[in-house]
Design a protein around this motif. Structure first.
Motif, PDB file in Angstrom:
ATOM      1  N   SER A 154      17.491  20.114  27.307  1.00  0.00           N
ATOM      2  CA  SER A 154      15.971  20.539  27.583  1.00  0.00           C
ATOM      3  C   SER A 154      15.499  19.829  29.089  1.00  0.00           C
ATOM      4  O   SER A 154      16.043  18.958  29.568  1.00  0.00           O
ATOM      5  CB  SER A 154      15.382  19.380  26.408  1.00  0.00           C
ATOM      6  N   LEU A 155      14.509  20.638  29.638  1.00  0.00           N
ATOM      7  CA  LEU A 155      14.115  20.225  30.971  1.00  0.00           C
ATOM      8  C   LEU A 155      13.368  18.920  30.960  1.00  0.00           C
ATOM      9  O   LEU A 155      13.195  18.212  31.982  1.00  0.00           O
ATOM     10  CB  LEU A 155      13.498  21.527  31.528  1.00  0.00           C
ATOM     11  N   ASP A 156      12.424  18.913  30.094  1.00  0.00           N
ATOM     12  CA  ASP A 156      10.981  17.928  30.064  1.00  0.00           C
ATOM     13  C   ASP A 156      10.943  16.988  28.990  1.00  0.00           C
ATOM     14  O   ASP A 156       9.934  16.370  29.028  1.00  0.00           O
ATOM     15  CB  ASP A 156       9.967  18.525  30.862  1.00  0.00           C
ATOM     16  N   THR A 157      11.969  17.362  27.803  1.00  0.00           N
ATOM     17  CA  THR A 157      11.530  16.436  26.734  1.00  0.00           C
ATOM     18  C   THR A 157      12.496  15.384  26.549  1.00  0.00           C
ATOM     19  O   THR A 157      13.624  15.248  26.719  1.00  0.00           O
ATOM     20  CB  THR A 157      12.002  17.619  25.549  1.00  0.00           C
ATOM     21  N   LYS A 158      11.984  14.257  26.325  1.00  0.00           N
ATOM     22  CA  LYS A 158      12.564  12.881  26.357  1.00  0.00           C
ATOM     23  C   LYS A 158      12.664  12.390  24.809  1.00  0.00           C
ATOM     24  O   LYS A 158      11.633  12.700  23.957  1.00  0.00           O
ATOM     25  CB  LYS A 158      12.041  11.922  26.986  1.00  0.00           C
ATOM     26  N   VAL A 159      13.853  11.904  24.493  1.00  0.00           N
ATOM     27  CA  VAL A 159      13.967  11.001  22.973  1.00  0.00           C
ATOM     28  C   VAL A 159      13.697   9.705  23.338  1.00  0.00           C
ATOM     29  O   VAL A 159      14.090   9.042  24.227  1.00  0.00           O
ATOM     30  CB  VAL A 159      15.396  11.224  22.568  1.00  0.00           C
ATOM     31  N   HIS A 160      12.723   9.202  22.605  1.00  0.00           N
ATOM     32  CA  HIS A 160      12.419   7.703  22.730  1.00  0.00           C
ATOM     33  C   HIS A 160      12.977   7.056  21.534  1.00  0.00           C
ATOM     34  O   HIS A 160      12.878   7.516  20.232  1.00  0.00           O
ATOM     35  CB  HIS A 160      10.835   7.637  22.659  1.00  0.00           C
ATOM     36  N   LEU A 161      13.612   5.881  21.770  1.00  0.00           N
ATOM     37  CA  LEU A 161      14.487   5.293  20.699  1.00  0.00           C
ATOM     38  C   LEU A 161      14.056   3.873  20.809  1.00  0.00           C
ATOM     39  O   LEU A 161      13.822   3.238  21.900  1.00  0.00           O
ATOM     40  CB  LEU A 161      16.099   5.239  21.273  1.00  0.00           C
ATOM     41  N   ARG A 162      13.552   3.251  19.386  1.00  0.00           N
ATOM     42  CA  ARG A 162      13.504   1.846  19.307  1.00  0.00           C
ATOM     43  C   ARG A 162      14.440   1.063  18.182  1.00  0.00           C
ATOM     44  O   ARG A 162      14.297   1.601  17.232  1.00  0.00           O
ATOM     45  CB  ARG A 162      11.886   1.546  19.015  1.00  0.00           C
ATOM     46  N   LEU A 183      16.951  -1.449  12.212  1.00  0.00           N
ATOM     47  CA  LEU A 183      15.901  -0.584  12.152  1.00  0.00           C
ATOM     48  C   LEU A 183      15.788   0.583  13.308  1.00  0.00           C
ATOM     49  O   LEU A 183      16.105   0.056  14.525  1.00  0.00           O
ATOM     50  CB  LEU A 183      14.655  -1.061  12.129  1.00  0.00           C
ATOM     51  N   LEU A 184      15.872   1.550  13.000  1.00  0.00           N
ATOM     52  CA  LEU A 184      16.048   2.698  14.338  1.00  0.00           C
ATOM     53  C   LEU A 184      14.909   3.566  14.315  1.00  0.00           C
ATOM     54  O   LEU A 184      14.742   4.164  12.856  1.00  0.00           O
ATOM     55  CB  LEU A 184      17.493   3.288  14.180  1.00  0.00           C
ATOM     56  N   PHE A 185      14.026   3.836  15.124  1.00  0.00           N
ATOM     57  CA  PHE A 185      13.017   4.666  15.343  1.00  0.00           C
ATOM     58  C   PHE A 185      13.100   5.599  16.311  1.00  0.00           C
ATOM     59  O   PHE A 185      13.410   5.207  17.383  1.00  0.00           O
ATOM     60  CB  PHE A 185      11.551   4.091  15.259  1.00  0.00           C
ATOM     61  N   LEU A 186      12.890   7.038  16.234  1.00  0.00           N
ATOM     62  CA  LEU A 186      13.498   8.023  17.053  1.00  0.00           C
ATOM     63  C   LEU A 186      12.029   9.304  17.096  1.00  0.00           C
ATOM     64  O   LEU A 186      11.417   9.309  16.040  1.00  0.00           O
ATOM     65  CB  LEU A 186      14.586   8.920  16.850  1.00  0.00           C
ATOM     66  N   THR A 187      11.645   9.534  18.094  1.00  0.00           N
ATOM     67  CA  THR A 187      10.676  10.442  18.343  1.00  0.00           C
ATOM     68  C   THR A 187      11.026  11.436  19.651  1.00  0.00           C
ATOM     69  O   THR A 187      11.847  10.830  20.630  1.00  0.00           O
ATOM     70  CB  THR A 187       9.406  10.167  18.385  1.00  0.00           C
ATOM     71  N   THR A 188      10.564  12.404  19.938  1.00  0.00           N
ATOM     72  CA  THR A 188      10.580  12.927  21.203  1.00  0.00           C
ATOM     73  C   THR A 188       9.188  13.340  21.544  1.00  0.00           C
ATOM     74  O   THR A 188       8.096  13.457  20.884  1.00  0.00           O
ATOM     75  CB  THR A 188      11.254  14.581  20.997  1.00  0.00           C
ATOM     76  N   VAL A 247      20.612  -0.078   6.703  1.00  0.00           N
ATOM     77  CA  VAL A 247      19.877   0.815   8.063  1.00  0.00           C
ATOM     78  C   VAL A 247      18.598   1.429   7.615  1.00  0.00           C
ATOM     79  O   VAL A 247      18.643   2.109   6.591  1.00  0.00           O
ATOM     80  CB  VAL A 247      20.826   1.535   8.737  1.00  0.00           C
ATOM     81  N   TYR A 248      17.477   1.226   8.172  1.00  0.00           N
ATOM     82  CA  TYR A 248      16.334   2.017   7.956  1.00  0.00           C
ATOM     83  C   TYR A 248      16.127   3.020   9.268  1.00  0.00           C
ATOM     84  O   TYR A 248      16.325   2.584  10.325  1.00  0.00           O
ATOM     85  CB  TYR A 248      14.970   1.482   8.106  1.00  0.00           C
ATOM     86  N   VAL A 249      16.077   4.363   9.244  1.00  0.00           N
ATOM     87  CA  VAL A 249      15.767   5.117  10.281  1.00  0.00           C
ATOM     88  C   VAL A 249      14.525   5.997   9.982  1.00  0.00           C
ATOM     89  O   VAL A 249      14.502   6.575   8.993  1.00  0.00           O
ATOM     90  CB  VAL A 249      17.179   6.161  10.519  1.00  0.00           C
ATOM     91  N   GLY A 250      13.844   6.039  11.015  1.00  0.00           N
ATOM     92  CA  GLY A 250      12.558   6.735  11.037  1.00  0.00           C
ATOM     93  C   GLY A 250      12.826   7.934  12.196  1.00  0.00           C
ATOM     94  O   GLY A 250      13.223   7.373  13.244  1.00  0.00           O
ATOM     95  N   ASN A 251      12.775   9.230  11.865  1.00  0.00           N
ATOM     96  CA  ASN A 251      13.002  10.283  12.767  1.00  0.00           C
ATOM     97  C   ASN A 251      12.019  11.216  12.818  1.00  0.00           C
ATOM     98  O   ASN A 251      11.688  11.824  11.864  1.00  0.00           O
ATOM     99  CB  ASN A 251      14.249  10.674  12.571  1.00  0.00           C
ATOM    100  N   SER A 252      11.294  11.497  13.996  1.00  0.00           N
ATOM    101  CA  SER A 252      10.300  12.634  14.181  1.00  0.00           C
ATOM    102  C   SER A 252      10.864  13.576  15.299  1.00  0.00           C
ATOM    103  O   SER A 252      10.184  13.904  15.983  1.00  0.00           O
ATOM    104  CB  SER A 252       9.042  12.226  14.378  1.00  0.00           C
ATOM    105  N   ILE A 253      12.194  13.694  15.631  1.00  0.00           N
ATOM    106  CA  ILE A 253      12.595  14.398  16.744  1.00  0.00           C
ATOM    107  C   ILE A 253      12.529  15.926  16.487  1.00  0.00           C
ATOM    108  O   ILE A 253      12.514  16.287  15.577  1.00  0.00           O
ATOM    109  CB  ILE A 253      14.050  14.218  17.073  1.00  0.00           C
ATOM    110  N   SER A 254      12.071  16.566  17.445  1.00  0.00           N
ATOM    111  CA  SER A 254      11.684  18.128  17.708  1.00  0.00           C
ATOM    112  C   SER A 254      12.554  18.648  18.423  1.00  0.00           C
ATOM    113  O   SER A 254      12.737  18.176  19.638  1.00  0.00           O
ATOM    114  CB  SER A 254      10.055  18.427  17.799  1.00  0.00           C
ATOM    115  N   PHE A 255      13.268  19.590  18.152  1.00  0.00           N
ATOM    116  CA  PHE A 255      14.012  20.383  19.003  1.00  0.00           C
ATOM    117  C   PHE A 255      13.481  21.650  19.390  1.00  0.00           C
ATOM    118  O   PHE A 255      14.407  22.423  19.892  1.00  0.00           O
ATOM    119  CB  PHE A 255      15.469  20.568  18.338  1.00  0.00           C
TER     120      PHE A 255
END
Length: 150
Positions: free
Chosen positions: A18-26, A35-40, A98-106
């Motif tokens: 991807s040219l301009d999309t970042k994955v944010h990880l906490r 606990l792991l949370f992911l979004t883009t 493990v708890y994982v929250g994920n709203s990553i968009s491809f």
């Protein structure tokens, strides 16, 4: 096994292909849970809130260590399979719940989210997460009492 990360680890990296999309990880580690949370977020999205994605709980399976158990707490079809795979893998590798929250968009990847793009992102997230979790990863078969036997 009383290892914790004092502060949550927060970082971002470019979504593969991807040219301009970042994955944010906490990543937050407590004494008994991860606990792991992911979004883009794309550069052009600015301050828009990300939609809620799937939220999955996974834990090691004492009777079949190679097959962690998981429960979907909140389901969004577009992110559920990715979230479940990630939660199970982390539970298996760390031997912790493990708890994982994920709203990553491809959607903003080069080809719009092919299997190869998704797997590349999955691998990068796993590598980064396991690197940050090195201090809390237990040896397989290790019991909470620290002896490896009951």
């Amino acid at each position: 096994m009383e290892e914790t990360i004092d502060k949550p680890v927060q970082l971002s990296f470019l979504l593969p292909r991807s040219l301009d999309t970042k994955v944010h990880l906490r990543l937050t580690v407590k004494s008994k849970v991860i606990l792991l949370f992911l979004t883009t977020m794309a550069a052009d999205e600015g301050g828009q809130a990300a939609p809620m994605g799937s939220f999955v709980y996974a834990l090691p399976n004492r009777y079949s260590p190679s097959e962690p158990l998981s429960t979907t707490i909140y389901s969004v079809e577009a992110t559920l399979e990715f979230t479940t795979r990630l939660a199970k893998l982390l539970a298996k590798k760390t031997q912790m719940p493990v708890y994982v929250g994920n709203s990553i968009s491809f959607a903003n990847t080069g080809l719009g989210g092919t299997v190869e793009e998704e797997m590349e992102a999955f691998k990068k997230i796993v590598d980064i997460s396991l690197d940050k979790l090195q201090d809390v990863i237990k040896a397989p078969g290790m019991l909470p009492n620290g002896t490896g036997s009951s």
